[in-house]
Design a protein around this motif. Structure first.
Motif, PDB file in Angstrom:
ATOM      1  N   GLY A   1       0.813  -1.215   0.000  1.00 55.65           N
ATOM      2  CA  GLY A   1       0.000   0.000   0.000  1.00 55.65           C
ATOM      3  C   GLY A   1       0.838   1.251   0.000  1.00 55.65           C
ATOM      4  N   TRP A   2       0.216   2.347   0.443  1.00 59.79           N
ATOM      5  CA  TRP A   2       0.892   3.631   0.460  1.00 59.79           C
ATOM      6  C   TRP A   2       0.256   4.477   1.568  1.00 59.79           C
ATOM      7  CZ3 TRP A   2      -2.476   1.802  -3.101  1.00 59.79           C
ATOM      8  CH2 TRP A   2      -3.672   2.495  -3.285  1.00 59.79           C
ATOM      9  N   GLY A   3       0.799   5.664   1.776  1.00 61.81           N
ATOM     10  CA  GLY A   3       0.272   6.555   2.800  1.00 61.81           C
ATOM     11  C   GLY A   3       1.111   6.521   4.067  1.00 61.81           C
ATOM     12  N   VAL A   4       0.699   7.335   5.043  1.00 67.18           N
ATOM     13  CA  VAL A   4       1.469   7.457   6.284  1.00 67.18           C
ATOM     14  C   VAL A   4       1.517   6.136   7.050  1.00 67.18           C
ATOM     15  CG1 VAL A   4       1.072   9.934   6.537  1.00 67.18           C
ATOM     16  CG2 VAL A   4      -0.590   8.328   7.481  1.00 67.18           C
ATOM     17  N   GLY A   5       0.452   5.351   6.981  1.00 68.12           N
ATOM     18  CA  GLY A   5       0.444   4.063   7.656  1.00 68.12           C
ATOM     19  C   GLY A   5       1.423   3.087   7.051  1.00 68.12           C
ATOM     20  N   TRP A   6       1.621   3.198   5.747  1.00 66.79           N
ATOM     21  CA  TRP A   6       2.570   2.317   5.079  1.00 66.79           C
ATOM     22  C   TRP A   6       4.001   2.619   5.534  1.00 66.79           C
ATOM     23  CZ3 TRP A   6       2.887  -2.120   3.000  1.00 66.79           C
ATOM     24  CH2 TRP A   6       3.941  -2.455   2.149  1.00 66.79           C
ATOM     25  N   LYS A   7       4.321   3.891   5.732  1.00 70.65           N
ATOM     26  CA  LYS A   7       5.632   4.254   6.264  1.00 70.65           C
ATOM     27  C   LYS A   7       5.826   3.643   7.649  1.00 70.65           C
ATOM     28  CE  LYS A   7       8.621   8.181   7.402  1.00 70.65           C
ATOM     29  NZ  LYS A   7       8.986   7.623   8.718  1.00 70.65           N
ATOM     30  N   HIS A   8       4.772   3.672   8.470  1.00 66.08           N
ATOM     31  CA  HIS A   8       4.842   3.082   9.794  1.00 66.08           C
ATOM     32  C   HIS A   8       5.109   1.586   9.710  1.00 66.08           C
ATOM     33  CE1 HIS A   8       2.763   2.458  13.967  1.00 66.08           C
ATOM     34  NE2 HIS A   8       4.073   2.381  14.045  1.00 66.08           N
ATOM     35  N   LEU A   9       4.435   0.910   8.773  1.00 60.90           N
ATOM     36  CA  LEU A   9       4.661  -0.520   8.590  1.00 60.90           C
ATOM     37  C   LEU A   9       6.107  -0.813   8.210  1.00 60.90           C
ATOM     38  CD1 LEU A   9       1.573  -2.048   6.721  1.00 60.90           C
ATOM     39  CD2 LEU A   9       2.511  -2.735   8.927  1.00 60.90           C
ATOM     40  N   ASN A  10       6.649  -0.014   7.306  1.00 56.63           N
ATOM     41  CA  ASN A  10       8.042  -0.219   6.907  1.00 56.63           C
ATOM     42  C   ASN A  10       8.982  -0.045   8.090  1.00 56.63           C
ATOM     43  OD1 ASN A  10       8.725  -0.554   3.808  1.00 56.63           O
ATOM     44  ND2 ASN A  10       6.879   0.676   3.928  1.00 56.63           N
ATOM     45  N   ASP A  11       8.692   0.934   8.942  1.00 63.19           N
ATOM     46  CA  ASP A  11       9.527   1.153  10.126  1.00 63.19           C
ATOM     47  C   ASP A  11       9.448  -0.041  11.074  1.00 63.19           C
ATOM     48  OD1 ASP A  11      10.219   3.610   9.124  1.00 63.19           O
ATOM     49  OD2 ASP A  11       8.782   4.733  10.356  1.00 63.19           O
ATOM     50  N   LEU A  12       8.244  -0.576  11.271  1.00 63.37           N
ATOM     51  CA  LEU A  12       8.078  -1.732  12.135  1.00 63.37           C
ATOM     52  C   LEU A  12       8.828  -2.948  11.577  1.00 63.37           C
ATOM     53  CD1 LEU A  12       4.255  -1.451  12.957  1.00 63.37           C
ATOM     54  CD2 LEU A  12       6.147  -1.087  14.554  1.00 63.37           C
ATOM     55  N   PHE A  13       8.743  -3.126  10.266  1.00 62.62           N
ATOM     56  CA  PHE A  13       9.389  -4.274   9.632  1.00 62.62           C
ATOM     57  C   PHE A  13      10.915  -4.142   9.679  1.00 62.62           C
ATOM     58  CE2 PHE A  13      10.646  -6.877   5.896  1.00 62.62           C
ATOM     59  CZ  PHE A  13      10.087  -8.083   6.304  1.00 62.62           C
ATOM     60  N   ALA A  14      11.418  -2.915   9.571  1.00 61.98           N
ATOM     61  CA  ALA A  14      12.861  -2.699   9.647  1.00 61.98           C
ATOM     62  C   ALA A  14      13.404  -3.090  11.018  1.00 61.98           C
ATOM     63  CB  ALA A  14      13.187  -1.238   9.344  1.00 61.98           C
ATOM     64  N   LYS A  15      12.586  -2.906  12.074  1.00 59.58           N
ATOM     65  CA  LYS A  15      13.021  -3.251  13.432  1.00 59.58           C
ATOM     66  C   LYS A  15      12.869  -4.733  13.728  1.00 59.58           C
ATOM     67  CE  LYS A  15      11.828   1.291  15.336  1.00 59.58           C
ATOM     68  NZ  LYS A  15      10.904   2.033  16.250  1.00 59.58           N
ATOM     69  N   ASP A  16      11.869  -5.356  13.115  1.00 62.63           N
ATOM     70  CA  ASP A  16      11.591  -6.774  13.390  1.00 62.63           C
ATOM     71  C   ASP A  16      11.121  -7.433  12.099  1.00 62.63           C
ATOM     72  OD1 ASP A  16      11.036  -9.232  14.419  1.00 62.63           O
ATOM     73  OD2 ASP A  16       9.563  -8.548  15.889  1.00 62.63           O
ATOM     74  N   ARG A  17      12.043  -8.053  11.391  1.00 63.08           N
ATOM     75  CA  ARG A  17      11.732  -8.628  10.078  1.00 63.08           C
ATOM     76  C   ARG A  17      11.066  -9.994  10.260  1.00 63.08           C
ATOM     77  NH1 ARG A  17      14.194  -5.364   6.400  1.00 63.08           N
ATOM     78  NH2 ARG A  17      13.769  -6.792   4.693  1.00 63.08           N
ATOM     79  N   LEU A  18       9.776  -9.943  10.529  1.00 66.49           N
ATOM     80  CA  LEU A  18       9.014 -11.167  10.740  1.00 66.49           C
ATOM     81  C   LEU A  18       9.046 -12.034   9.483  1.00 66.49           C
ATOM     82  CD1 LEU A  18       5.849  -9.722  12.554  1.00 66.49           C
ATOM     83  CD2 LEU A  18       7.870 -10.753  13.593  1.00 66.49           C
ATOM     84  N   GLU A  19       9.304 -13.312   9.670  1.00 67.43           N
ATOM     85  CA  GLU A  19       9.391 -14.220   8.517  1.00 67.43           C
ATOM     86  C   GLU A  19       8.028 -14.503   7.904  1.00 67.43           C
ATOM     87  OE1 GLU A  19      11.474 -17.722   9.642  1.00 67.43           O
ATOM     88  OE2 GLU A  19      13.405 -16.696   9.918  1.00 67.43           O
ATOM     89  N   ASN A  20       6.976 -14.269   8.657  1.00 69.84           N
ATOM     90  CA  ASN A  20       5.632 -14.538   8.124  1.00 69.84           C
ATOM     91  C   ASN A  20       4.992 -13.301   7.507  1.00 69.84           C
ATOM     92  OD1 ASN A  20       5.334 -13.241  10.589  1.00 69.84           O
ATOM     93  ND2 ASN A  20       3.442 -14.309  11.121  1.00 69.84           N
ATOM     94  N   VAL A  21       5.798 -12.274   7.230  1.00 70.05           N
ATOM     95  CA  VAL A  21       5.308 -11.036   6.623  1.00 70.05           C
ATOM     96  C   VAL A  21       6.109 -10.720   5.370  1.00 70.05           C
ATOM     97  CG1 VAL A  21       5.080  -8.535   6.899  1.00 70.05           C
ATOM     98  CG2 VAL A  21       4.486 -10.060   8.795  1.00 70.05           C
ATOM     99  N   THR A  22       5.405 -10.427   4.274  1.00 70.50           N
ATOM    100  CA  THR A  22       6.035  -9.949   3.045  1.00 70.50           C
ATOM    101  C   THR A  22       5.487  -8.568   2.730  1.00 70.50           C
ATOM    102  OG1 THR A  22       6.276 -12.185   2.132  1.00 70.50           O
ATOM    103  CG2 THR A  22       6.358 -10.354   0.578  1.00 70.50           C
ATOM    104  N   LEU A  23       6.386  -7.592   2.597  1.00 70.21           N
ATOM    105  CA  LEU A  23       5.998  -6.232   2.218  1.00 70.21           C
ATOM    106  C   LEU A  23       6.236  -6.043   0.735  1.00 70.21           C
ATOM    107  CD1 LEU A  23       5.904  -5.789   5.270  1.00 70.21           C
ATOM    108  CD2 LEU A  23       7.051  -3.613   4.934  1.00 70.21           C
ATOM    109  N   LEU A  24       5.228  -5.538   0.041  1.00 69.64           N
ATOM    110  CA  LEU A  24       5.305  -5.319  -1.395  1.00 69.64           C
ATOM    111  C   LEU A  24       5.080  -3.856  -1.715  1.00 69.64           C
ATOM    112  CD1 LEU A  24       3.052  -8.300  -2.554  1.00 69.64           C
ATOM    113  CD2 LEU A  24       5.546  -8.266  -2.486  1.00 69.64           C
ATOM    114  N   LYS A  25       5.663  -3.391  -2.807  1.00 70.90           N
ATOM    115  CA  LYS A  25       5.377  -2.041  -3.285  1.00 70.90           C
ATOM    116  C   LYS A  25       3.923  -1.977  -3.756  1.00 70.90           C
ATOM    117  CE  LYS A  25      10.097  -1.003  -4.794  1.00 70.90           C
ATOM    118  NZ  LYS A  25      10.964  -0.651  -5.954  1.00 70.90           N
ATOM    119  N   PRO A  26       3.357  -0.754  -3.854  1.00 67.30           N
ATOM    120  CA  PRO A  26       1.973  -0.656  -4.345  1.00 67.30           C
ATOM    121  C   PRO A  26       1.788  -1.392  -5.665  1.00 67.30           C
ATOM    122  CG  PRO A  26       2.703   1.457  -3.505  1.00 67.30           C
ATOM    123  CD  PRO A  26       3.905   0.557  -3.480  1.00 67.30           C
ATOM    124  N   VAL A  27       0.712  -2.127  -5.752  1.00 69.82           N
ATOM    125  CA  VAL A  27       0.448  -2.965  -6.916  1.00 69.82           C
ATOM    126  C   VAL A  27      -0.132  -2.113  -8.040  1.00 69.82           C
ATOM    127  CG1 VAL A  27      -0.933  -4.896  -7.751  1.00 69.82           C
ATOM    128  CG2 VAL A  27       0.099  -4.990  -5.481  1.00 69.82           C
TER     129      VAL A  27
END
Length: 396
Positions: free
Chosen positions: A252-278
């Motif tokens: 996705g995109w938006g301010v919430g997406w930036k927050h998600l990227n920050d969370l993932f950078a701190k804890d790269r959960l193996e059960n989560v895949t982050l994708l660019k906007p489709v």
């Protein structure tokens, strides 16, 4: 009643902008142009021009600071509202109807003031309700001067409008808290699916599912604004990290997406895949790749923000978890039709529990999706646009 001589639509976003708001406003304008002379006042670069049978578009200049620059964005919204005021003031006449949307939230006050100064009728379409959206996002306090000023302006505006279109049944109770609002001027017209309606089998071979196509895939997509709560989804994924059968795809995109990227950078959960906007031409494949979708909201957003993405997810035949109050439009649809689950907002443990429940009975989850595609038939574009034409004609 007599039709308006001219319909003026004021909107910041309009095609060729590809945002959801632009797409909806563009299609509404095209539908109304069948019966009326339509002039669109737009702030989208490249939107101006005139095509036979289509609305004439007048473009006003705008300034677009980064989303993170809140002060500059506030100034830009005020400048745009001022430019729209003068543009509408030049064009409106007593026999016309001026139609405005709530994006940005400063726009209706100046546009509808210009209409009233010219004696034109007025119609407002509420996509997001302010200051309630700002309060729910935690940007302003409910007792702040800014909130009191916006509420005062709303009181003056709402009771003088000739018509108000809401896209969720949870909006009227909030509007009717303002003094002098005539319930007969409120019209409920939901948004509609922007992709072809029809159940799609789960695309297990899709690249979006990753290397293990047998996993139960949970998706989150679209614009994540101030009223959304992506952190709850990430925390639910953390709670489910040991369940190897469940995987999350987030795009996705938006301010919430930036927050998600920050969370993932701190804890790269193996059960989560982050994708660019489709890309738009891949949206149906992307939505079809997941077994289940989530729409997460903050607390107290019922009537404040409407999940337009809901209709596209229903259209491809997928069940949904909405994290919100039970009175929200999304929750009402899911509970009425038994096509998903409603969980309390900002509650990762309950969200994780429901995801685990859905993954353990995939057949029942699939049946919810099949019913969802049937429910999407209620949200056809032609039905909504016919309703817009009726409202516009009834106002004059």
């Amino acid at each position: 009643m007599d039709k308006p001589a001219k319909l003026i639509i004021a909107a910041q976003f309009y095609p060729p902008d590809r945002s959801t708001t632009a797409v909806y406003v563009g299609r509404i304008a095209d539908a109304l142009a069948v019966d009326h002379r339509v002039v669109v006042v737009s702030a989208t670069p490249g939107s101006s021009g005139a095509t036979p049978g289509k609305p004439a578009v007048v473009e006003v200049g705008t300034w677009n600071p980064p989303r993170s620059a809140l002060v500059r964005r506030a100034v830009a919204m005020c400048l745009l509202a001022a430019r729209m005021f003068f543009s509408v003031l030049r064009r409106a006449r007593p026999e016309d109807l001026v139609f405005c949307v709530t994006t940005p939230f400063t726009l209706p006050y100046t546009v509808l003031l210009a209409a009233k100064l010219r004696g034109a009728a007025t119609l407002l379409v509420i996509y997001d309700l302010y200051p309630e959206a700002l309060e729910a996002a935690g940007i302003v306090q409910s007792n702040s001067l800014a909130v009191r000023l916006i509420r005062f302006a709303n009181t003056l505006m709402f009771k003088r409008l000739d018509g108000i279109v809401v896209i969720g049944r949870d909006v009227p109770p909030l509007i009717q808290k303002y003094r002098g609002v005539d319930a007969g001027k409120l019209h409920y017209i939901p948004n509609w699916a922007l992709v072809p309606i029809g159940y799609r089998e789960i695309a297990r071979a899709s690249r979006f599912r990753g290397p293990d196509a047998s996993r139960f895939v949970v998706g989150l997509s679209g614009n994540l604004g101030f009223t959304h709560d992506p952190a709850t989804v990430f925390e639910a994924a953390r709670l489910l990290r040991d369940d190897k059968d469940i995987h999350f795809i987030l795009s996705g995109w938006g301010v919430g997406w930036k927050h998600l990227n920050d969370l993932f950078a701190k804890d790269r959960l193996e059960n989560v895949t982050l994708l660019k906007p489709v890309a738009e031409d891949e949206l149906v494949e992307f939505l079809s790749a997941a077994d289940l979708w989530i729409i997460p909201y903050r607390r107290n957003v019922a009537g404040v923000s409407i999940p337009s993405r809901l209709y596209n997810i229903l259209a491809v035949g997928r069940p949904i978890i909405v994290a919100s109050e039970v009175s929200s439009e999304g929750a009402l649809v899911l509970n009425e039709e038994a096509i998903g689950w409603v969980v309390p907002p900002e509650n990762p443990a309950e969200l994780a529990r429901v995801i685990r429940e859905a993954s353990r009975d995939r057949q029942a989850t699939k049946y919810k999706g099949i019913r969802a595609a049937a429910v999407a038939e209620k949200y056809y574009e032609d039905v909504a646009l016919t309703r817009y034409r009726w409202v516009v004609n009834s106002i004059r």
